[in-house]
Design an enzyme around this catalytic site. Structure first.
Site, PDB file in Angstrom:
ATOM      1  N   CYS A   1      -4.714 -13.785-125.379  1.00 57.17           N
ATOM      2  CA  CYS A   1      -5.259 -12.979-126.466  1.00 57.17           C
ATOM      3  C   CYS A   1      -4.434 -11.725-126.769  1.00 57.17           C
ATOM      4  CB  CYS A   1      -6.721 -12.639-126.158  1.00 57.17           C
ATOM      5  SG  CYS A   1      -7.675 -12.178-127.639  1.00 57.17           S
TER       6      CYS A   1
ATOM      7  N   LYS B   1      -4.474 -11.875-117.561  1.00 58.61           N
ATOM      8  CA  LYS B   1      -4.223 -11.127-118.792  1.00 58.61           C
ATOM      9  C   LYS B   1      -3.602  -9.778-118.456  1.00 58.61           C
ATOM     10  CE  LYS B   1      -6.755  -9.948-123.051  1.00 58.61           C
ATOM     11  NZ  LYS B   1      -8.109 -10.039-123.664  1.00 58.61           N
TER      12      LYS B   1
ATOM     13  N   GLU C   1     -10.113 -18.612-124.354  1.00 61.15           N
ATOM     14  CA  GLU C   1     -10.343 -17.469-123.480  1.00 61.15           C
ATOM     15  C   GLU C   1     -11.831 -17.365-123.121  1.00 61.15           C
ATOM     16  OE1 GLU C   1      -9.348 -12.664-123.384  1.00 61.15           O
ATOM     17  OE2 GLU C   1      -9.599 -13.660-125.320  1.00 61.15           O
TER      18      GLU C   1
END
Length: 268
Positions: free
Chosen positions: A152, A111, A42
């Site tokens: 994440c 995300k 990331e």
């Protein structure tokens, strides 16, 4: 079917050019060692800090995505480009781009769940001060194997990974940057739980630990298998973790312990 993947745990510093040089060196290493699917962490081209995201943000196509595309073609590999700050209009997203060996953009994930936390005495971070959330889940094919990608904080929402599994995902990539508070507590647990619940391979790719950074990543890039087992992991320094994916193992586990077939959709 079998697939060789490599998780690239790289040190991220101030300076996009230096980060791209590091990524290039490690991509070449991973490809030379036989990996077919290369995964970056990331925010691999920018320090993980809200103050840097607007400055480093790129529209598509841009410098970093062209770098990823050209490397995929040069090395004849699939590259899941971790994530970078993506600018579209007046918004910035935390976005992963996936390129094929032909240089085609075969997947793009923004995300979906933004990292807004306040752990008393630990860490406070609010991605939503700068970033906007994505609105889609992401699946793509790698040599006939169905692969999903989340970023994440997305892993903390079990329904999201379950949606990928129900969509056919056999492998789920998780470019991530857990920190020194959440990492020791939840990194391994999250990976193994999502792998077990969905009987998939979970590949967690972190930045290496940089104690000079304002945000210190946990490291410990790892692979968890469909039985919920920890297959392998790195420590905290830079490195390449090679993972052998075997879809026959997924089928074996799902036949022996048919969790997905036993879901009670009439109840939940």
């Amino acid at each position: 079917m079998k697939l060789k993947a490599a998780l690239i745990q790289m040190k991220v510093v101030e300076g996009k050019e230096e980060n791209l040089r590091t990524a290039e060196r490690m991509l070449h290493q991973a490809a030379s060692e036989g990996a077919r699917l290369l995964v970056l962490p990331e925010m691999f081209n920018v320090p993980y800090d809200n103050s840097f995201f607007p400055e480093y943000a790129e529209e598509y196509p841009g410098k970093t995505t062209e770098f990823l595309r050209s490397k995929a073609m040069e090395l004849d590999v699939y590259i899941a480009g971790g994530s970078i700050p993506e600018r579209e209009g007046d918004r910035i997203y935390n976005t992963s781009y996936i390129f094929s060996p032909q240089g085609e953009l075969i997947g793009k994930h923004r995300k979906a769940h933004l990292f807004d936390i306040d752990v008393k005495g630990g860490i406070t971070f609010k991605e939503s001060d700068v970033l906007s959330p994505g609105q889609e889940s992401t699946l793509f094919d790698v040599d006939g194997i169905k692969v999903g990608l989340i970023i994440c904080y997305d892993i903390r929402f079990p329904e999201f990974t379950r949606k990928l599994a129900l969509g056919g995902a056999q492998v789920v990539l998780v470019p991530a940057a857990f920190n020194m508070i959440t990492g020791p507590a939840h990194w391994h647990l999250s990976a193994r739980a999502r792998a077990l619940d969905n009987q998939v391979y979970m590949l967690m790719c972190s930045q290496s630990r940089n104690m000079e950074s304002s945000y210190t990543a946990y490291g410990h890039s790892l692979a968890a298998g469909p039985w919920g087992d920890l297959i392998s992991e790195l420590e905290t320094d830079e490195g390449v973790l090679h993972v052998a994916i075997d879809t026959d193992r997924i089928e074996k586990v799902r036949n022996e312990l048919p969790l997905l077939k036993h879901r009670r959709e009439d109840l939940y």
